[in-house]
Design a protein around this motif. Structure first.
Motif, short mmCIF file in Angstrom:
data_model
loop_
_atom_site.label_atom_id
_atom_site.label_comp_id
_atom_site.label_asym_id
_atom_site.label_seq_id
_atom_site.Cartn_x
_atom_site.Cartn_y
_atom_site.Cartn_z
N ALA A 156 40.68 -19.95 6.57
CA ALA A 156 39.31 -19.43 6.60
C ALA A 156 38.53 -20.09 7.74
CB ALA A 156 38.62 -19.68 5.27
N LEU A 157 38.67 -21.40 7.90
CA LEU A 157 37.95 -22.12 8.96
C LEU A 157 38.43 -21.70 10.34
CD1 LEU A 157 37.70 -25.70 7.40
CD2 LEU A 157 35.86 -24.03 7.67
N ILE A 158 39.75 -21.50 10.49
CA ILE A 158 40.28 -21.01 11.77
C ILE A 158 39.67 -19.66 12.11
CG2 ILE A 158 42.35 -20.18 12.96
CD1 ILE A 158 43.94 -22.32 11.38
N SER A 159 39.60 -18.78 11.10
CA SER A 159 39.07 -17.43 11.32
C SER A 159 37.57 -17.46 11.63
CB SER A 159 39.34 -16.56 10.09
OG SER A 159 40.74 -16.47 9.84
N TYR A 160 36.82 -18.31 10.91
CA TYR A 160 35.39 -18.44 11.23
C TYR A 160 35.21 -19.02 12.63
CZ TYR A 160 33.65 -17.29 6.55
OH TYR A 160 33.34 -16.64 5.39
N GLY A 161 36.12 -19.92 13.04
CA GLY A 161 36.06 -20.47 14.39
C GLY A 161 36.24 -19.40 15.44
N GLN A 162 37.14 -18.46 15.19
CA GLN A 162 37.34 -17.35 16.12
C GLN A 162 36.09 -16.48 16.20
OE1 GLN A 162 40.69 -16.30 17.96
NE2 GLN A 162 40.03 -18.44 17.93
N ALA A 163 35.50 -16.21 15.04
CA ALA A 163 34.27 -15.40 15.01
C ALA A 163 33.14 -16.11 15.75
CB ALA A 163 33.87 -15.13 13.56
N TYR A 164 33.04 -17.42 15.57
CA TYR A 164 32.00 -18.20 16.23
C TYR A 164 32.15 -18.13 17.75
CZ TYR A 164 29.46 -22.29 17.97
OH TYR A 164 28.63 -23.11 18.69
N ASN A 165 33.37 -18.28 18.24
CA ASN A 165 33.59 -18.24 19.69
C ASN A 165 33.22 -16.88 20.28
OD1 ASN A 165 34.45 -20.89 20.06
ND2 ASN A 165 36.56 -20.41 19.56
N ILE A 166 33.51 -15.81 19.54
CA ILE A 166 33.12 -14.48 20.01
C ILE A 166 31.60 -14.39 20.08
CG2 ILE A 166 33.12 -12.01 19.47
CD1 ILE A 166 35.83 -12.42 18.08
N ALA A 167 30.93 -14.84 19.01
CA ALA A 167 29.46 -14.74 18.94
C ALA A 167 28.79 -15.55 20.04
CB ALA A 167 28.98 -15.20 17.56
N ILE A 168 29.33 -16.72 20.35
CA ILE A 168 28.72 -17.58 21.36
C ILE A 168 29.04 -17.11 22.78
CG2 ILE A 168 28.92 -19.89 22.43
CD1 ILE A 168 27.08 -20.05 20.14
N LEU A 169 30.28 -16.65 23.01
CA LEU A 169 30.75 -16.45 24.38
C LEU A 169 30.87 -15.00 24.85
CD1 LEU A 169 33.54 -19.19 24.42
CD2 LEU A 169 31.46 -19.19 25.81
N ASN A 170 31.19 -14.08 23.96
CA ASN A 170 31.49 -12.72 24.44
C ASN A 170 30.26 -12.11 25.11
OD1 ASN A 170 31.84 -9.74 24.41
ND2 ASN A 170 33.78 -10.27 23.46
N PRO A 171 30.35 -11.78 26.40
CA PRO A 171 29.16 -11.30 27.12
C PRO A 171 28.79 -9.85 26.83
CG PRO A 171 31.07 -11.29 28.58
CD PRO A 171 31.53 -11.89 27.28
N TYR A 172 29.63 -9.16 26.05
CA TYR A 172 29.38 -7.75 25.79
C TYR A 172 28.64 -7.50 24.48
CZ TYR A 172 32.84 -7.39 29.52
OH TYR A 172 33.53 -7.53 30.70
N LEU A 173 28.25 -8.55 23.78
CA LEU A 173 27.44 -8.41 22.57
C LEU A 173 25.97 -8.51 22.92
CD1 LEU A 173 29.36 -10.79 20.10
CD2 LEU A 173 29.55 -8.31 20.23
N SER A 174 25.12 -7.84 22.15
CA SER A 174 23.68 -8.02 22.31
C SER A 174 23.28 -9.32 21.62
CB SER A 174 22.93 -6.85 21.68
OG SER A 174 23.05 -6.89 20.27
N ASP A 175 22.12 -9.85 21.97
CA ASP A 175 21.65 -11.08 21.33
C ASP A 175 21.40 -10.86 19.85
OD1 ASP A 175 21.87 -12.49 23.63
OD2 ASP A 175 19.72 -12.79 23.97
N LEU A 176 21.02 -9.65 19.46
CA LEU A 176 20.82 -9.34 18.04
C LEU A 176 22.16 -9.44 17.30
CD1 LEU A 176 19.07 -8.41 15.69
CD2 LEU A 176 19.51 -6.04 16.40
N GLU A 177 23.21 -8.83 17.83
CA GLU A 177 24.54 -8.91 17.22
C GLU A 177 25.03 -10.36 17.16
OE1 GLU A 177 26.54 -4.65 18.58
OE2 GLU A 177 26.32 -6.26 20.05
N ARG A 178 24.75 -11.08 18.22
CA ARG A 178 25.18 -12.47 18.32
C ARG A 178 24.50 -13.33 17.22
NH1 ARG A 178 27.38 -13.51 23.02
NH2 ARG A 178 26.15 -11.98 24.15
#
Length: 389
Positions: free
Chosen positions: A116-138
Motif C-alpha cells: 500500500a505504501l509503495i503504491s501511495y508513493g507512486q501516486a505521490y510522485n505523479i501528483a508532485i511531478l507529472n507536468p500534464y496534471l492541473s494544479d486542481l488535480e494535483r
C-alpha cells in the motif's frame, strides 16, 4: 548492610541504563531520516508467482491496460493489477494516478501495508511531478493520499503529504477562488482567498506537442490471437506458439524502429517512433522479469540486463530530442516552461522505474533549477517536496 548497598547500587545502575536507553531511543526517533515510502524499484516490487496469467496475458491479447487493471482489481488479483499498472506506457496520466490510489486502498484493506505504501508513493510522485496534471488535480490527489494514510495510522506520512497539498493550495497561480476555498476546507485550514491572486488559466503543456505518433506502427494481430488462446487454454503448445510469435515480432519491430528513427528528419515523428520503441522495450522487460506470471521467453530473462540498458538508452535519446525541440521554441518563456516539463518528466519516469538507471543527480539539479513552485529533493525518501515544506 553490604548486601543492602549492593542491591541499591544495582537498582541505581538499572535506572541509569534505562535512562540511557530512553535517551538513545528518543534521539533516534528525533533524528532518524524521514522515509515516505519503501525504497524499492517499483518495477521489481512484485512476485511473479502471484501474478495471474489468465488476466495478465490480456495485455498481450489486445486489451487496453486500463481494462486489464480494472479486471484484476475487481477479481482481487492485486499483484496482477500492480504489475499491469507499473509497466503500462499507455495509460493517461489521470488514469495512472487514480489507479495507484485505488490499488493502494485495496492493498491497505487486505492488510498488505508495505505494498500500500509503495503504491501511495507512486501516486505521490505523479501528483508532485507529472507536468500534464492541473494544479486542481494535483492538490485533490495529494489530499486523497494524505487522508488515506491517516486512515492507515501513518500519521507522520499523512502530515507530510497534506502539507504538500497545503503548500500547493497556497502557492498555485492557477487555482480559482472557489477551488482554493474548497481545497482549504478539505484540509481543515483557514485560507483567506483574498490573499491570493485570482487564478489565471493554466497553460497547456508544450511538450505534449513534441511527439507525432505513427498511425499504424505494427500489426500484432497474430500475437494477440495467440495470447488470447494461452490465456483461455494454458497448454505447452499454446505457450510455445506465443513464444515464437513474440520473438518474431521483436526482430521485426526493432528493425522497423531502427530504420524509422535513423531516417526520420521530422523531430516530432522521430519522437513518435522512439515512444513506440520504448513501449515495446518496456513490454519486453516485463516479460523478462516474469511480469505475466509465466516464463514466456526464457532467452529474454537471461538478456534482462541488456534489455534494461536498451530501454535506458532509448529514454536518454528521447529526452535529448525533447531538449532540441525546447530550445527551438520561438519565445524564451515557452522554452523555460518546456524545460521545466522535460525535467519533471525525467524525474517522474526515473522514480517510477520506467526510466532505468537514470542519472538522478543530474535530474535533481535540473528540477531544482526549472520547477515552479520550487521543489527540493529528499535523499532519505528519494522523492521531491515543495521547498516551503
Amino acid at each position: 548492610m553490604k548486601k543492602v548497598w549492593g542491591l541499591f547500587l544495582l537498582f541505581l545502575g538499572s535506572l541509569l541504563l534505562v535512562g540511557v536507553l530512553f535517551l538513545g531511543i528518543r534521539l533516534w526517533l528525533t533524528n532518524r531520516p524521514f522515509i515516505l515510502y519503501p525504497q524499492v524499484n517499483p518495477l521489481l516490487a512484485f512476485s511473479p508467482k502471484e501474478v495471474e496469467p489468465s488476466i495478465a496475458l490480456l495485455s498481450l491479447a489486445g486489451y487496453e491496460d486500463l481494462q486489464v487493471f480494472r479486471k484484476a482489481l475487481e477479481e482481487g488479483e492485486l499483484e496482477t493489477a500492480y504489475v499491469t499498472l507499473a509497466f503500462s506506457t499507455s495509460l493517461e496520466d489521470q488514469e495512472r494516478l487514480g489507479g495507484w490510489i485505488s490499488l493502494a486502498q485495496a492493498f491497505a484493506e487486505r492488510g498488505l501495508r508495505r505494498k500500500a505504501l509503495i503504491s501511495y508513493g507512486q501516486a505521490y510522485n505523479i501528483a508532485i511531478l507529472n507536468p500534464y496534471l492541473s494544479d486542481l488535480e494535483r492538490a485533490e490527489a495529494l489530499i486523497a493520499i494524505g487522508k488515506d494514510l491517516e486512515k492507515m495510522g501513518e500519521k507522520e506520512r499523512a502530515i507530510f503529504v497534506l502539507r504538500q497539498a497545503e503548500a500547493l493550495v497556497r502557492s498555485s497561480l492557477y487555482l480559482k477562488k472557489a477551488q482554493r476555498i474548497a481545497l482549504a476546507q478539505k484540509l481543515g485550514k483557514d485560507i483567506n482567498p483574498g490573499e491570493f491572486n485570482s487564478g489565471s488559466a493554466q497553460p497547456a503543456p508544450l511538450s505534449k506537442d513534441f511527439a507525432t505518433l505513427p498511425e499504424s506502427p505494427y500489426n500484432s494481430k497474430e500475437r494477440e490471437r495467440l495470447a488470447q488462446t494461452l490465456a483461455s487454454s494454458p497448454t505447452k503448445k499454446a505457450l510455445q506458439a506465443l513464444r515464437e510469435a513474440l520473438k518474431s515480432e521483436d526482430s521485426a519491430r526493432l528493425a522497423l524502429y531502427q530504420e524509422k528513427i535513423s531516417s526520420e528528419e521530422s523531430l516530432p515523428r522521430k519522437v513518435g517512433w522512439l515512444l513506440e520503441k520504448i513501449s515495446w522495450l518496456t513490454l519486453k522487460y516485463r516479460i523478462a522479469m516474469g511480469g505475466f506470471g509465466l516464463s514466456l521467453v526464457p532467452e529474454w530473462e537471461i538478456d534482462a540486463p541488456i534489455i534494461k540498458k536498451e530501454l535506458a538508452n532509448s529514454y536518454s535519446e528521447l529526452f535529448t530530442i525533447y531538449a532540441e525541440q525546447a530550445v527551438s521554441l520561438p519565445e524564451s518563456y515557452e522554452a523555460e516552461r518546456a524545460w521545466y516539463e522535460i525535467a519533471a518528466l525525467k524525474a517522474y519516469y526515473a522514480l517510477s522505474g520506467l526510466y532505468p538507471d537514470a542519472p538522478m543527480d543530474k535530474i535533481v539539479a535540473e528540477v531544482k533549477e526549472s520547477h515552479t513552485p520550487k521543489l527540493i529533493f529528499l535523499d532519505s525518501s528519494r522523492t521531491f517536496a515543495y521547498e516551503a515544506e
